[in-house]
Design an enzyme around this catalytic site. Structure first.
Site, mmCIF file in Angstrom:
data_model
loop_
_atom_site.group_PDB
_atom_site.id
_atom_site.type_symbol
_atom_site.label_atom_id
_atom_site.label_comp_id
_atom_site.label_asym_id
_atom_site.label_seq_id
_atom_site.Cartn_x
_atom_site.Cartn_y
_atom_site.Cartn_z
ATOM 1 N N CYS A 398 2.782 5.409 7.187
ATOM 2 C CA CYS A 398 4.208 5.586 7.468
ATOM 3 C C CYS A 398 4.520 7.071 7.691
ATOM 4 O O CYS A 398 4.208 7.608 8.743
ATOM 5 C CB CYS A 398 5.053 4.980 6.347
ATOM 6 S SG CYS A 398 6.792 4.748 6.779
ATOM 7 N N HIS A 526 2.909 -0.513 6.281
ATOM 8 C CA HIS A 526 2.444 -0.318 4.903
ATOM 9 C C HIS A 526 1.402 -1.391 4.575
ATOM 10 O O HIS A 526 1.730 -2.437 4.001
ATOM 11 C CB HIS A 526 3.616 -0.416 3.922
ATOM 12 C CG HIS A 526 4.544 0.749 3.963
ATOM 13 N ND1 HIS A 526 4.418 1.832 3.108
ATOM 14 C CD2 HIS A 526 5.608 1.019 4.758
ATOM 15 C CE1 HIS A 526 5.373 2.701 3.379
ATOM 16 N NE2 HIS A 526 6.107 2.235 4.382
ATOM 17 N N GLU A 528 -0.740 -1.614 2.331
ATOM 18 C CA GLU A 528 -0.984 -1.838 0.902
ATOM 19 C C GLU A 528 -0.262 -3.063 0.358
ATOM 20 O O GLU A 528 -0.698 -3.659 -0.643
ATOM 21 C CB GLU A 528 -0.573 -0.607 0.085
ATOM 22 C CG GLU A 528 0.894 -0.233 0.126
ATOM 23 C CD GLU A 528 1.263 0.712 1.251
ATOM 24 O OE1 GLU A 528 2.361 1.297 1.190
ATOM 25 O OE2 GLU A 528 0.454 0.870 2.185
#
Length: 596
Positions: A398, A526, A528
């Site tokens: 990001c 993102h 994750e």
């Protein structure tokens, strides 16, 4: 529908989220469909406008919901896809009730906490508990509800009263209350103290809820005499006192709970069908034991701006751990405050500056995660420059992609003063710009949020290979207001700074890879948020592999580790993440050829 309420006492942050997730994991191992709800008693509508220092990271769901990080634990443990309504806040409930009042739905009655607010809470829980979360249209059988905060907090009182009524609304045989409490052990005496738990349970009972199970959190294993004392003074049977001490890994928790026959208790207490599949729980134990046994480390530097609270980067850290485990490495994470890398720190605090740079130089790889605002950006840019020049594996997520773009523009394209319009609205080279359609004036929920598709524009992409080279696109979760300015793209790509992934319209830059570098990758999304213990996120896995010097060989073998490198292999239909299809499991000492 069976409901399990998890409340907490004595202190907040006691581990209710991990315990709720672990209970869900055990119930899924019994063949049950499980969903989860997190209740946060604050007045905010959602977690979207919080500073990470308030409650940790803001977790983002597929539907764009900005929620508490505990929902990330639920998704990782249960392998489910939750929705924004699975996170209830006081703000959402009051907004709902006031909206109904404005429409005249209450027919002129005086709107009160009881019954109108409590009714709204009960109706919300019943509605959300029936929403499928497993990717098919199967309605859940069990709903685990975590009540945030501690019993006695004034902001949580409407929820406690709602559940006092709820237990009779759904019938006691369909409702179970678990109370998580702290058993402190003062260093002066070394004795485990039960009085805080006694008082907490007494307060809970005074509010109309009686715990079926008391889960005692402690630093060290609880003595049997302490369990008997809690049983005696808290009016529960000894087997209803469950001990959960601090462990090296949260993966130990499901096994700790099942060692005390918690699944049998739920089957009897709630009349649940199914039988525990012990192989699933054993796989969690194997995973936990493996994390304890690994000693070879990989050193990753996380250059961030919310470094005073580790939970600010909870999903990022878990994604790194998932990836490190996949290549049989123990993650040695060094969190560096980005401001400490800046020239201003050198002038004011030279010792702090040099210590920060020493940590960065000792790392095997560098990660720059997301964030907002101008603070620390120049330090992140310096970390990116160092990674590029010294050929250190780098992953930018990001904001990390955006600062990599700014660094390259300044130092390679000679665009002096290049910046993001977030940091410098008057920059002569606005290489990162805002997205007007996602900036509606209000701060909450106005970003580009949720799962979006990224299309690969070339087959010659390391990230495409890591995702599985046969795929033309990937779906990942986003949370951003700013993007790389498409007007400058041709300047970057002429110098090997390639944008290999775009959005479906081809207008937004999603993935960047630097040519002729071991691993220099930036992503606007993102990744994750979709990482799982045995399904690590490909961008993070690439960073770890490159940092260990194994990325090239991994890709040459078709995304497989060599026989000397342990770990992931396929085995029957067991998945410790809760997935029901034939997927990945852990087996120690297995070579890749055996797994094939």
């Amino acid at each position: 529908m069976k409901y399990i309420l998890v409340s907490g006492g004595v202190i907040s942050g006691i581990g209710k989220g991990v315990i709720s997730s672990s209970i869900g994991t055990i119930l899924k191992a019994c063949g049950l469909q499980v969903t989860a709800i997190k209740i946060d008693p604050y007045l905010n509508i959602d977690a979207g406008t919080f500073s990470p220092y308030e409650h940790g990271e803001v977790f983002v769901l597929d539907d764009g919901g900005e929620v508490d990080l505990d929902l990330g634990n639920y998704e990782r443990f249960l392998n489910v896809t939750l929705h924004r309504d699975n996170n209830i806040t006081t703000g959402k409930i009051y907004q709902h009730v006031i909206s109904k009042e404005r429409k005249g739905d209450y027919l002129g009655k005086t709107v009160q906490v009881v019954p109108h607010v409590t009714d709204a809470i009960m109706e919300w829980v019943e509605r959300v508990s029936k929403i499928p979360v497993n990717g098919v249209k199967e309605e859940p059988q069990v709903c685990i509800i975590e009540l945030g905060g501690t019993i006695g907090d004034i902001e949580g009182m409407p929820f406690v009263e709602a559940f006092r009524q709820f237990q009779f609304r759904v019938k006691p045989e369909n409702f179970c209350n678990i109370h998580v409490s702290l058993v402190p052990q003062p260093s002066a005496t070394g004795e485990q103290k039960t009085k805080p738990t006694q008082h907490s349970v007494r307060q809970l009972r005074g509010l109309g809820l009686s715990p079926d199970l008391i889960i005692c959190r402690s630093h060290s294993p609880i003595h049997s005499s302490v369990k008997e004392k809690i049983s005696n003074f808290c009016h529960v049977a000894p087997e209803q006192v469950i001990a959960v001490h601090d462990a090296h890994s949260i993966y130990h928790v499901p096994f700790l709970l099942e060692q005390q026959n918690i699944s049998s208790y739920f089957m009897t207490r709630l009349g649940l069908p199914g039988k525990l599949k012990h192989s699933v729980i054993n796989q969690w134990k194997n995973l936990a034991d493996l994390t304890d046994r690994i000693h070879t480390t990989v050193n990753i530097a996380l250059v961030g701006k919310y470094t005073q609270l580790e939970d600010s980067y909870a999903s990022v850290i878990k994604a790194l751990r998932h990836s490190a485990l996949a290549v049989h490495k123990k993650l040695n994470l060094t969190i560096i405050e980005a401001e400490h890398l800046e020239d201003e720190t050198l002038a004011k605090q030279p010792a702090v500056y040099h210590e920060a740079w020493k940590k960065l130089c000792l790392s095997d790889g560098v990660l720059v995660p997301g964030g907002f605002g101008s603070r620390g950006v120049e330090g992140k840019i310096k970390a990116v420059e160092w990674s590029r020049l010294h050929r250190k594996p780098f992953l930018g997520v990001c904001l990390g992609l955006q600062v990599a773009t700014i660094e390259f523009a300044r130092n390679v394209l000679n665009m002096e003063g290049a910046n993001s319009t977030e940091n410098d609205p008057d920059t002569p080279y606005p290489v990162v710009i805002d997205m007007p359609e996602h900036h509606g004036g209000d701060m909450g929920g106005t970003m580009r949020l949720g799962k979006r598709r990224t299309v690969f524009k070339t087959e010659n992409s390391v990230l495409r290979k890591l995702y599985n080279g046969s795929r033309d696109s990937v779906d990942e979760r986003h949370r951003h207001r700013y993007e790389v300015n498409p007007d400058f793209i041709h300047h970057f790509e002429e110098k090997g700074f390639n944008f290999v992934g775009h959005d479906t319209e081809g207008l937004r830059m999603e993935i960047m890879e630097l040519q002729d570098h071991p691993y220099f990758v930036g992503v606007q999304f993102h990744p994750e948020f979709l990482s799982r213990p045995l399904h690590p996120s490909p961008p993070y896995l690439g960073l770890i592999l490159a940092s260990c010097g194994k990325l090239e060989s991994f890709l040459k073998r078709g995304n497989k580790l060599s026989s000397r490198d342990l770990l992931i292999f396929s085995e029957d239909d067991t998945d410790i993440s809760g997935c029901e299809s034939a997927v990945t499991a852990v087996k120690l000492g297995c070579s890749v050829s055996e797994s094939a």
